[in-house]
Design an enzyme around this catalytic site. Structure first.
Site, short mmCIF file in Angstrom:
data_model
loop_
_atom_site.label_atom_id
_atom_site.label_comp_id
_atom_site.label_asym_id
_atom_site.label_seq_id
_atom_site.Cartn_x
_atom_site.Cartn_y
_atom_site.Cartn_z
N CYS A 41 19.23 -46.64 -83.37
CA CYS A 41 19.04 -45.32 -82.78
C CYS A 41 18.14 -44.48 -83.69
CB CYS A 41 20.39 -44.63 -82.61
SG CYS A 41 20.24 -42.95 -81.98
N GLU B 46 -9.13 -38.74 -36.62
CA GLU B 46 -8.41 -39.99 -36.35
C GLU B 46 -8.24 -40.77 -37.64
OE1 GLU B 46 -11.24 -42.84 -34.34
OE2 GLU B 46 -12.34 -40.96 -34.35
N ARG C 88 -21.05 -55.24 -39.68
CA ARG C 88 -21.83 -54.16 -40.28
C ARG C 88 -22.85 -54.70 -41.30
NH1 ARG C 88 -21.79 -50.79 -44.73
NH2 ARG C 88 -22.58 -48.71 -44.27
N ASP D 167 -0.96 -56.63 -55.02
CA ASP D 167 -2.14 -56.63 -54.17
C ASP D 167 -2.92 -55.34 -54.30
OD1 ASP D 167 -1.29 -59.03 -53.36
OD2 ASP D 167 -0.72 -58.43 -51.32
N ALA D 168 -2.17 -54.24 -54.39
CA ALA D 168 -2.82 -52.93 -54.42
C ALA D 168 -3.73 -52.82 -55.64
CB ALA D 168 -1.77 -51.83 -54.44
N SER E 136 -22.36 -45.18 -43.24
CA SER E 136 -21.00 -45.04 -43.74
C SER E 136 -20.68 -43.55 -43.77
CB SER E 136 -20.88 -45.77 -45.08
OG SER E 136 -20.94 -44.90 -46.13
N LYS F 57 -8.70 -43.53 -40.47
CA LYS F 57 -9.77 -44.43 -40.87
C LYS F 57 -9.13 -45.81 -41.01
CE LYS F 57 -13.62 -44.64 -44.10
NZ LYS F 57 -13.58 -45.98 -44.66
N TYR G 62 -4.90 -55.36 -57.45
CA TYR G 62 -5.98 -56.34 -57.35
C TYR G 62 -7.12 -55.78 -56.50
CZ TYR G 62 -8.53 -60.65 -56.65
OH TYR G 62 -9.53 -61.59 -56.63
N CYS H 56 26.62 -39.27 -82.59
CA CYS H 56 25.15 -39.25 -82.57
C CYS H 56 24.70 -37.84 -82.16
CB CYS H 56 24.61 -40.28 -81.58
SG CYS H 56 22.82 -40.17 -81.38
N TYR I 192 -14.42 -46.54 -31.78
CA TYR I 192 -14.45 -45.09 -32.02
C TYR I 192 -15.83 -44.48 -31.91
CZ TYR I 192 -15.25 -47.29 -36.58
OH TYR I 192 -15.69 -48.11 -37.58
N ASP J 105 -8.54 -49.51 -41.94
CA ASP J 105 -9.00 -50.32 -43.06
C ASP J 105 -9.26 -51.75 -42.59
OD1 ASP J 105 -9.81 -50.89 -45.55
OD2 ASP J 105 -7.82 -50.97 -46.44
N LYS K 204 -9.84 -39.12 -48.07
CA LYS K 204 -9.00 -40.17 -48.67
C LYS K 204 -7.87 -39.52 -49.43
CE LYS K 204 -12.21 -43.79 -48.83
NZ LYS K 204 -12.11 -45.21 -49.04
N CYS L 216 20.35 -41.40 -85.07
CA CYS L 216 21.47 -41.51 -86.01
C CYS L 216 21.47 -42.83 -86.77
CB CYS L 216 22.80 -41.33 -85.26
SG CYS L 216 23.20 -42.72 -84.19
N CYS M 9 23.66 -46.29 -77.47
CA CYS M 9 24.00 -45.86 -78.82
C CYS M 9 25.51 -45.61 -78.77
CB CYS M 9 23.27 -44.59 -79.20
SG CYS M 9 23.86 -43.93 -80.77
S1 IVH Z 1 -16.75 -43.06 -37.59
C1 IVH Z 1 -21.08 -41.76 -37.87
N1 IVH Z 1 -14.21 -43.56 -37.36
O1 IVH Z 1 -15.43 -46.26 -42.09
C2 IVH Z 1 -19.67 -42.08 -38.11
N2 IVH Z 1 -15.46 -44.81 -38.94
O2 IVH Z 1 -17.08 -45.02 -44.33
C3 IVH Z 1 -19.36 -43.50 -37.89
N3 IVH Z 1 -14.17 -46.48 -40.13
O3 IVH Z 1 -18.24 -48.14 -41.78
C4 IVH Z 1 -18.05 -43.92 -38.38
N4 IVH Z 1 -12.25 -46.09 -39.14
O4 IVH Z 1 -16.42 -48.81 -40.24
C5 IVH Z 1 -15.35 -43.86 -38.00
N5 IVH Z 1 -11.95 -43.94 -37.04
C6 IVH Z 1 -13.09 -44.23 -37.66
C7 IVH Z 1 -13.16 -45.24 -38.63
C8 IVH Z 1 -14.37 -45.50 -39.25
C9 IVH Z 1 -12.88 -46.83 -40.03
C10 IVH Z 1 -15.12 -47.12 -41.04
C11 IVH Z 1 -16.42 -47.45 -40.40
C12 IVH Z 1 -17.49 -47.05 -41.38
C13 IVH Z 1 -16.73 -46.53 -42.54
C14 IVH Z 1 -17.36 -45.26 -43.02
#
Ligand code: IVH
Length: 664
Positions: free
Chosen positions: A407, A117, A140, A35-36, A88, A119, A38, A430, A226, A121, A314, A410, A425
């Site tokens: 081998c 905090e 979004r 999965d990772a 973003s 991020k 992919y 050897c 958040y 996923d 990241k 040898c 071997c």
């Molecule tokens: S703060 C102005 N906090 O990451 C800042 N974003 O690349 C607004 N995301 O689309 C974002 N966890 O959906 C913030 N703890 C977190 C987050 C977070 C995930 C996402 C968010 C945004 C994307 C930014």
């Protein structure tokens, strides 16, 4: 910077590869990649298509597998324009990049702190409340326009439908599917013979876009909030206050959020979270570092895409694709054959990797890789990188790699192990086996003769000074000749002879380990030493009697019995005894702090695994490879996998590297 043609080529290759993976997965029910991988390739493709849409025709984009996945992306949800764009975040991949981000803030203010905090996923969502009621929830989308998914959001338990605030409120956060629920969902899909979801994020996305909100209800989506739109309306001045506000109105907020004041504290959070994130029941994609003081946000400004007041950190990926240039074998001290890959050098977790292990022939055969293919390389568990899969088959003729039968050192024929999995071997003479044995004899966990590294041993073999381990101890008789060697200075020869003399009385267990007996590692060597007691008992010891102990299996006793039956080995032991090395087992060197405790180690740690294994053994503990209810502790590092979840299920105590060192 790539040209248009190069970008097109990369995109088409990715499309072709993912189409093939999809075909294997959906049509043939035969997943060929993890999965990772992919996801990482899928996202790479998606990003490139989004970044360079004008490089492609409409038809070319429409045919991409990125479009196919969103077969549900019919125009069924109402499009809604966000009052304020959902931006973003700019990304940082190193501590240096975080420092740069902070320096930029320091140009504006010296009085700052950061709110950090995870991020999450998942998928971002913006939710409006009016008169204390949930009014509308919008995805979004492209940041400007999203889709109205209110009906589905209303099914999510952890999102309050009513709040005790009458003012209008818009909050933003992340929708995710807990890992537990993701696994449950996939189990059910499997039972119904339906294709499984690639990862929790895809599962959450698919769920959120369901037309039937009953399904959403069953799937147990969750959300972390958040962000508050226009926080000044509520007198909020910091990110921390935003959190307190959200908590007050019963929104779920991250339990991992933390206020930090310095680069040092950020560094610590980054370090600690790398292992911590594996224990969370949701997937994360790094961490978000936000300036706490909102008053500076406008001053710091925004690009079209992201604010300058927050950044996403990241963690480096631990898997990369590179060219497999050559497959070759090495032969170890017991004759064991290992297949290796010579790679086009590639940066991985902070170091340049040119070699990776391929284990044995079956491993190569199963991965279906050959020279000139593009392969994925991972650094996991052990420090040695490993090839984990085929990225792109560049091998025109689709020819399979053929098993190596002789081998290279040898020329004698390799023999298969009983399990047929390994090759050996079998030539006792050897030159490679002899060399590896000698190197092992002097190595750190064996007699630890510090001056005798690989290069010096090669030189001594080359100049006919040593052929067998006992020859090391006779070197002192050839001091004059040794001093004539150009490559070794006077002082280093003396130092070497000193080191050899003082290695003679290290310990019985180290000496037994040094002998290169098949299947006898540090741990077993120690156990055997405690039973044999004295080197002069070794040749006559009844090794078959050890079978009654848990630690010892048939494989080990057979190997020991065979070893002592061979003439050269008998000679070696007798020679060592005559050299005043009839070592005795010394009980007092044992520390029993970990007596009776069983450990399992998983994931990437800051030092090679044998470093930890040694500490465990030295303190009387023992090690196994798999988790069971008898396991006392799991030491887990970065990127731990199934062992960690199994340990959690069995309530095995979990230790980070630091926890473990504290325990000692
Ligand atoms: S703060 C102005 N906090 O990451 C800042 N974003 O690349 C607004 N995301 O689309 C974002 N966890 O959906 C913030 N703890 C977190 C987050 C977070 C995930 C996402 C968010 C945004 C994307 C930014």
């Amino acid at each position: 910077m790539e040209t248009r043609e190069e970008i097109r080529k990369i995109v088409f290759e990715l499309q072709q590869k993912i189409n093939e993976w999809d075909h294997q997965y959906y049509d043939l029910d035969n997943p060929t990649v993890s999965d990772a991988i992919y996801d990482s390739e899928f996202n790479k493709l998606k990003k490139l298509e989004e970044k360079y849409p004008y490089f492609f025709s409409y038809e070319e984009l429409k045919l991409s597998p990125t479009q196919k996945i969103n077969a549900t992306s019919l125009d069924i949800f109402t499009k809604v324009k966000h009052d304020k764009p959902m931006l973003s975040l700019n990304k940082a991949y190193s501590i240096e990049e975080i420092s740069k981000f902070i320096s930029n803030i320091e140009k504006i203010t010296k009085k700052y702190s950061f709110f950090i905090e995870p991020k999450i996923d998942g998928l971002s969502i913006s939710i409006k409340y009016k008169n204390g009621k949930l009014l509308q929830a919008v995805t979004r989308g492209n940041g400007i326009i999203g889709e109205d998914v209110t009906e589905n959001i209303l099914q999510i338990q952890s999102i309050p439908k009513e709040i005790s605030l009458k003012d209008e409120l818009e909050v933003r956060g992340e929708i995710y599917l807990p890992i537990d629920d993701f696994n449950k969902l996939n189990n059910n899909l499997e039972l119904m013979n339906k294709p499984k979801m690639a990862n929790p994020r895809n599962a959450a996305a698919g769920t959120l876009r369901q037309l039937n909100s009953q399904i959403v209800k069953e799937r147990n989506l969750s959300a972390f909030l958040y962000y508050i739109v226009n926080p000044e309306k509520y007198g909020i001045k910091t990110m921390q206050e935003e959190f307190q506000f959200l908590r007050k109105y019963n929104f779920q907020i991250s339990t991992e959020a933390q206020l930090v004041k310095s680069m040092e504290e950020i560094r610590k959070y980054v370090h600690d979270f790398k292992t911590k994130k594996q224990l969370l029941n949701y997937e994360t994609d790094g961490i978000v570092i936000k300036l706490n003081q909102l008053e500076f946000y406008d001053k710091l400004g925004y690009t079209a895409k992201f604010p300058h007041s927050a950044i996403a950190f990241k963690y480096e990926p631990d898997t990369v694709a590179t060219l497999l240039k050559k497959i070759f074998v090495t032969v170890g001290r017991t004759g064991l054959v290992t297949y290796n890959a010579l790679l086009e050098p590639v940066e991985l977790s902070g170091s340049l990797v040119s070699y990776a292990t391929l284990n044995n022939f079956d491993y190569i055969d199963n991965l279906n890789i050959n020279e000139n293919d593009l392969v994925y390389v991972k650094k996991a568990g052990e420090i040695i990188p490993c090839v984990i899969g085929l990225a792109l088959n560049k091998n025109k003729g689709q020819e399979k790699f053929k098993k190596i039968l002789n081998c290279p050192f040898c020329q004698s024929e390799f023999i298969d192990s009983e399990t047929k999995l390994e090759q050996y071997c079998s030539n006792k003479n050897c030159p490679e086996i002899i060399k590896r044995k000698l190197i092992h004899f002097a190595s750190k966990d064996a007699l630890d003769i510090i001056t005798l590294g690989e290069k010096n041993i090669e030189l001594l073999i080359d100049k006919n000074f040593i052929k067998k381990p006992e020859d090391f101890f006779l070197l002192k008789n050839h001091k004059d000749k040794l001093l004539e060697l150009n490559r070794m200075g006077h002082r280093s020869v003396l130092k070497m002879l000193d080191a050899i003399e003082s290695s003679k009385h290290k310990s019985l267990e180290k000496l037994i380990f040094a002998l290169s007996i098949k299947h006898i590692g540090v741990k077993i060597a120690k156990f055997i030493a405690s039973k044999v007691r004295k080197l002069s008992n070794f040749l006559t010891f009844d090794f078959a009697s050890l079978k009654e102990y848990n630690e010892i299996g048939e494989k080990i006793t057979t190997s020991l019995i065979l070893w002592v039956s061979e003439f050269e080995n008998q000679e070696l032991i007798n020679n060592l005894i005559n050299l005043d090395m009839d070592l005795e087992y010394n009980e007092s060197t044992i520390n029993n702090k970990l007596q009776g405790k069983t450990f399992v180690i998983t994931g990437t740690l800051s030092k090679p695994r044998n470093y930890f294994e040694k500490i465990i053994i030295e303190n009387g503990g023992s090690l196994t490879n798999s988790i069971s209810s008898k396991t006392s502790y799991l030491i887990y590092g970065y990127d731990a996998g199934s062992k960690l979840s199994k340990a959690k299920n069995l309530n095995v105590e979990l230790l980070t590297e630091d926890d473990f060192l504290r325990l000692i």
